[in-house]
Design a protein around this motif. Structure first.
Motif, PDB file in Angstrom:
ATOM      1  N   LEU A 120      40.444  41.737  38.271  1.00  0.00           N
ATOM      2  CA  LEU A 120      41.161  43.013  38.181  1.00  0.00           C
ATOM      3  C   LEU A 120      42.119  43.206  39.344  1.00  0.00           C
ATOM      4  O   LEU A 120      43.190  43.782  39.185  1.00  0.00           O
ATOM      5  CB  LEU A 120      40.160  44.170  38.170  1.00  0.00           C
ATOM      6  N   ALA A 121      41.717  42.754  40.517  1.00  0.00           N
ATOM      7  CA  ALA A 121      42.534  42.928  41.723  1.00  0.00           C
ATOM      8  C   ALA A 121      41.963  42.061  42.835  1.00  0.00           C
ATOM      9  O   ALA A 121      40.782  41.711  42.809  1.00  0.00           O
ATOM     10  CB  ALA A 121      42.548  44.399  42.166  1.00  0.00           C
ATOM     11  N   THR A 122      42.807  41.742  43.800  1.00  0.00           N
ATOM     12  CA  THR A 122      42.329  41.000  44.974  1.00  0.00           C
ATOM     13  C   THR A 122      42.870  41.660  46.238  1.00  0.00           C
ATOM     14  O   THR A 122      43.887  42.368  46.212  1.00  0.00           O
ATOM     15  CB  THR A 122      42.805  39.530  44.969  1.00  0.00           C
ATOM     16  N   THR A 123      42.172  41.414  47.331  1.00  0.00           N
ATOM     17  CA  THR A 123      42.684  41.826  48.636  1.00  0.00           C
ATOM     18  C   THR A 123      42.335  40.765  49.664  1.00  0.00           C
ATOM     19  O   THR A 123      41.298  40.109  49.559  1.00  0.00           O
ATOM     20  CB  THR A 123      42.122  43.196  49.079  1.00  0.00           C
ATOM     21  N   THR A 124      43.222  40.599  50.630  1.00  0.00           N
ATOM     22  CA  THR A 124      42.977  39.701  51.753  1.00  0.00           C
ATOM     23  C   THR A 124      42.629  40.551  52.965  1.00  0.00           C
ATOM     24  O   THR A 124      43.470  41.310  53.456  1.00  0.00           O
ATOM     25  CB  THR A 124      44.234  38.852  52.048  1.00  0.00           C
ATOM     26  N   ILE A 160      38.603  38.793  48.806  1.00  0.00           N
ATOM     27  CA  ILE A 160      37.643  39.293  47.819  1.00  0.00           C
ATOM     28  C   ILE A 160      38.417  39.811  46.613  1.00  0.00           C
ATOM     29  O   ILE A 160      39.627  40.041  46.679  1.00  0.00           O
ATOM     30  CB  ILE A 160      36.735  40.403  48.397  1.00  0.00           C
ATOM     31  N   GLY A 161      37.704  39.970  45.502  1.00  0.00           N
ATOM     32  CA  GLY A 161      38.335  40.492  44.301  1.00  0.00           C
ATOM     33  C   GLY A 161      37.395  41.403  43.551  1.00  0.00           C
ATOM     34  O   GLY A 161      36.166  41.347  43.740  1.00  0.00           O
ATOM     35  N   SER A 162      37.971  42.272  42.713  1.00  0.00           N
ATOM     36  CA  SER A 162      37.151  43.041  41.776  1.00  0.00           C
ATOM     37  C   SER A 162      37.279  42.377  40.418  1.00  0.00           C
ATOM     38  O   SER A 162      38.355  41.903  40.041  1.00  0.00           O
ATOM     39  CB  SER A 162      37.578  44.511  41.729  1.00  0.00           C
ATOM     40  N   ILE A 185      32.478  43.476  42.789  1.00  0.00           N
ATOM     41  CA  ILE A 185      33.301  42.903  43.859  1.00  0.00           C
ATOM     42  C   ILE A 185      32.652  41.581  44.266  1.00  0.00           C
ATOM     43  O   ILE A 185      31.423  41.484  44.349  1.00  0.00           O
ATOM     44  CB  ILE A 185      33.383  43.871  45.052  1.00  0.00           C
ATOM     45  N   ILE A 196      45.937  38.175  39.422  1.00  0.00           N
ATOM     46  CA  ILE A 196      45.336  39.316  38.741  1.00  0.00           C
ATOM     47  C   ILE A 196      45.429  39.089  37.239  1.00  0.00           C
ATOM     48  O   ILE A 196      46.461  38.660  36.722  1.00  0.00           O
ATOM     49  CB  ILE A 196      46.051  40.626  39.156  1.00  0.00           C
ATOM     50  N   ALA A 203      26.872  46.452  47.066  1.00  0.00           N
ATOM     51  CA  ALA A 203      27.900  45.817  46.237  1.00  0.00           C
ATOM     52  C   ALA A 203      29.314  45.899  46.796  1.00  0.00           C
ATOM     53  O   ALA A 203      30.240  45.367  46.187  1.00  0.00           O
ATOM     54  CB  ALA A 203      27.884  46.443  44.835  1.00  0.00           C
ATOM     55  N   ALA A 258      42.082  48.886  48.914  1.00  0.00           N
ATOM     56  CA  ALA A 258      43.039  47.783  48.793  1.00  0.00           C
ATOM     57  C   ALA A 258      43.034  47.243  47.369  1.00  0.00           C
ATOM     58  O   ALA A 258      44.094  46.937  46.800  1.00  0.00           O
ATOM     59  CB  ALA A 258      42.692  46.673  49.782  1.00  0.00           C
ATOM     60  N   LEU A 259      41.853  47.168  46.773  1.00  0.00           N
ATOM     61  CA  LEU A 259      41.758  46.669  45.391  1.00  0.00           C
ATOM     62  C   LEU A 259      42.428  47.640  44.417  1.00  0.00           C
ATOM     63  O   LEU A 259      43.141  47.223  43.498  1.00  0.00           O
ATOM     64  CB  LEU A 259      40.287  46.433  45.026  1.00  0.00           C
ATOM     65  N   ALA A 309      46.176  47.306  44.939  1.00  0.00           N
ATOM     66  CA  ALA A 309      46.697  46.067  44.340  1.00  0.00           C
ATOM     67  C   ALA A 309      46.810  46.199  42.822  1.00  0.00           C
ATOM     68  O   ALA A 309      47.801  45.770  42.211  1.00  0.00           O
ATOM     69  CB  ALA A 309      45.792  44.891  44.711  1.00  0.00           C
ATOM     70  N   ALA A 355      45.299  43.442  52.858  1.00  0.00           N
ATOM     71  CA  ALA A 355      46.506  43.343  52.024  1.00  0.00           C
ATOM     72  C   ALA A 355      46.162  43.637  50.569  1.00  0.00           C
ATOM     73  O   ALA A 355      45.152  43.162  50.082  1.00  0.00           O
ATOM     74  CB  ALA A 355      47.108  41.945  52.159  1.00  0.00           C
ATOM     75  N   VAL A 408      39.335  49.821  36.553  1.00  0.00           N
ATOM     76  CA  VAL A 408      39.883  50.145  37.867  1.00  0.00           C
ATOM     77  C   VAL A 408      40.261  51.618  37.849  1.00  0.00           C
ATOM     78  O   VAL A 408      40.755  52.132  36.841  1.00  0.00           O
ATOM     79  CB  VAL A 408      41.143  49.310  38.194  1.00  0.00           C
TER      80      VAL A 408
END
Lengths: 133, 396
Positions: A60-64, A81-83, A93, A103, B137, B151-152, B155, B205, B255
């Motif tokens: 669904l999404a990622t973040t660094t 990590i990502g959702s 997550i 994504i 979690a 952030a998620l 994004a 990010a 989301v």
């Protein structure tokens, strides 16, 4: 390195580094619940047990992450990590490795261990060609 | 859920806006900030503390105390008391609860207060043990605190609608400008350009430094009473045109790109008898710019997915002639004082609508919308609120 104890409650056999995706499932209505809880999130019956689930999911999404509040994790930055919308139903997550999945792409989710030995969800691209350059 | 609208808030008003004690760090406990706000509320209203017979209080930092213990700390005797653990949604929820108590005669004057401190290391302690779902979690995955889930969300919002960092930056830069006109804003002495925003270091990010609030210490508060009482006390006041709240709205959305505002927004304006064009200023809960965008979108200030266009075409500074937004700088430029941040929007709107804002005063402000958002659990914030406040008729 200082220790980082994360109580994810995920089941992973002692002495093993990875295992299949197990999540709480209701013996009454069969709904899958995540994050871990005491009663079925759908029918509220006390009938949850950890059961194998399809390991498929959609990113669904990622973040660094460039910042962490735990000294034990700061040495590993950046962390990706990502959702993920799991085929089993819930959103989770997870650590993402390799970190370059797009994504919307398909990921495969298993239970592994972080650097401190905590059981955690780990996701990798199901089709490596969907990785971003 | 029923379609039946709630009763109106006739005869109930808000008065005596107080913001107090903002500082980047403090060794004083949350009790000090809450008690100080209580004292300033009495001073502002010209009443003795014995006149206050109800309180609604929010704080992340009371442990081991609950609000009941505070009555003995402050030497007050109450007949109505609420502890509201709704984070950034607490302010609007406090006014909703307090308004009913006053309307129904359970209390005459209710002090609504949010307050928290900021000792070294206290932010990590708070987010490392924030909720059972977060503990299991979210926090284990990099221990980034709220930066990670937001952030998620950011994004996903950027990906879904093609939203740019420039659009988020426009809100942040305008808020900094507003903060430069509000002396208590902790970052008000540091100008922020769009280039500064875009070139800031990454934190999580696509979130960069100026997307993230600075935790701080401080308190916010206001009084709720009958209109007649406010007139007798000679207080400037505002009325509650409409207010609503949701908890875990749109639970099945994978989301969180919308929340309760999309569910109750239209009815909110209907009950207030106002349109969006009648709203002279908006305060959103801005723990991150994306959350402000979700509130503005959900409350109809632009269409779904049109945030880029809104940001490019609408001045959100207090004096820009567009839609004044977070007119004291919000949390992004003022600091996030824990639960006080959930009251900030109500208090600032109260100042604006009573003409007591100071250098950041919005000209001729009649109606203000305050939106709240709170309690990130593991992937989303669960509480969403909004209210429309209107300038009272007896203070000019």
């Amino acid at each position: 390195m200082s220790e980082f104890i994360a109580n994810t409650q995920l089941p992973l056999a002692v002495g093993t580094d990875s295992g299949p995706l197990l999540l709480q499932q209701c013996g009454e209505c069969h709904a899958v619940s995540y994050p871990p809880r005491e009663l079925c999130g759908h029918c509220l019956v006390d009938a949850l047990s950890w059961q194998p689930q399809p390991d498929a999911g959609q990113l669904l999404a990622t973040t660094t992450l460039h910042h962490s509040l735990e000294p034990a994790l700061q040495q590993q930055l950046p962390i990706v990590i990502g959702s993920i919308k799991l085929a089993a139903g819930p959103v989770a997550i997870a650590y993402l490795s390799p970190p370059s999945a797009a994504i919307g792409s398909a990921v495969t989710v298993t239970i592994g261990r972080d650097s401190a030995g905590n059981p955690v969800l780990q996701a990798r691209p199901t089709n490596p060609q969907e990785q971003q350059p | 859920m029923t379609d039946r609208p709630p009763n109106n808030y006739r005869d109930v008003v808000l008065a005596a806006p107080v913001s107090y004690g903002y500082s980047k760090q403090s060794d004083k406990p949350a009790r000090w900030f809450i008690g100080s706000v209580l004292r300033e509320l009495c001073r502002t209203a010209g009443i003795d503390k014995t006149a206050i017979d109800g309180a609604a209080i929010s704080s992340f930092g009371l442990a081991p105390d609950s609000v009941s213990f505070l009555t003995q700390h402050y030497g007050i005797s109450l007949r109505w008391l609420e502890q509201l653990p709704f984070g950034g949604a607490s302010g609007v929820i406090a006014l909703r609860r307090a308004a009913r108590a006053v309307q129904c005669g359970d209390a005459e004057i209710v002090a609504c207060i949010g307050g928290d401190s900021a000792a070294a290391g206290s932010f990590r302690e708070l987010v490392a043990d924030f909720s059972s779902f977060s503990n299991a979690a979210a926090y284990p995955y990099g221990a980034a605190g709220p930066n990670a889930p937001f952030a998620l969300i950011t994004a996903a919002y950027m990906e879904r609608y093609g939203v740019t960092r420039e659009a988020f930056g426009a809100l942040a830069v305008a808020q900094r400008y507003n903060a430069q006109h509000y002396p208590a804003a902790l970052l008000g002495d540091k100008p922020l350009s769009l280039d500064d925003y875009l070139n800031a270091r990454p934190i999580a990010a696509p979130l960069h430094l100026f997307d993230c609030v600075m935790p701080c210490a401080g308190g916010e508060g206001f009084l709720v009473m009958r209109e007649q009482r406010a007139i007798e006390l000679g207080l400037a006041y505002v009325t509650i045109a409409a207010a609503d709240e949701r908890h875990n709205a749109f639970a099945d959305d994978p989301v969180q790109l919308r929340s309760g505002w999309s569910e109750f927004g239209d009815q909110l304006y209907q009950r207030a008898g106002l349109g969006r064009a009648d709203i002279d200023l908006v305060q959103t809960y801005d723990d991150y710019p994306v959350i402000s965008a979700l509130q503005l979108e959900g409350l109809g200030f632009f269409g779904e997915g049109e945030f880029n266009q809104f940001a490019a075409s609408t001045a959100t500074t207090f004096d820009g002639g567009g839609l004044p937004h977070n007119t004291s700088g919000g949390q992004l430029s003022g600091g996030q004082a824990g639960s006080a941040a959930g009251y900030l929007g109500v208090v600032e709107t109260l100042r604006q609508l009573t003409g007591t804002a100071g250098a950041n005063q919005v000209a001729n402000a009649r109606h203000g919308l305050v939106s709240g958002y709170g309690m990130i659990n593991y992937d989303r914030g669960l509480c969403s609120t909004a209210c429309i406040l209107s300038r009272g008729g007896h203070h000019e």
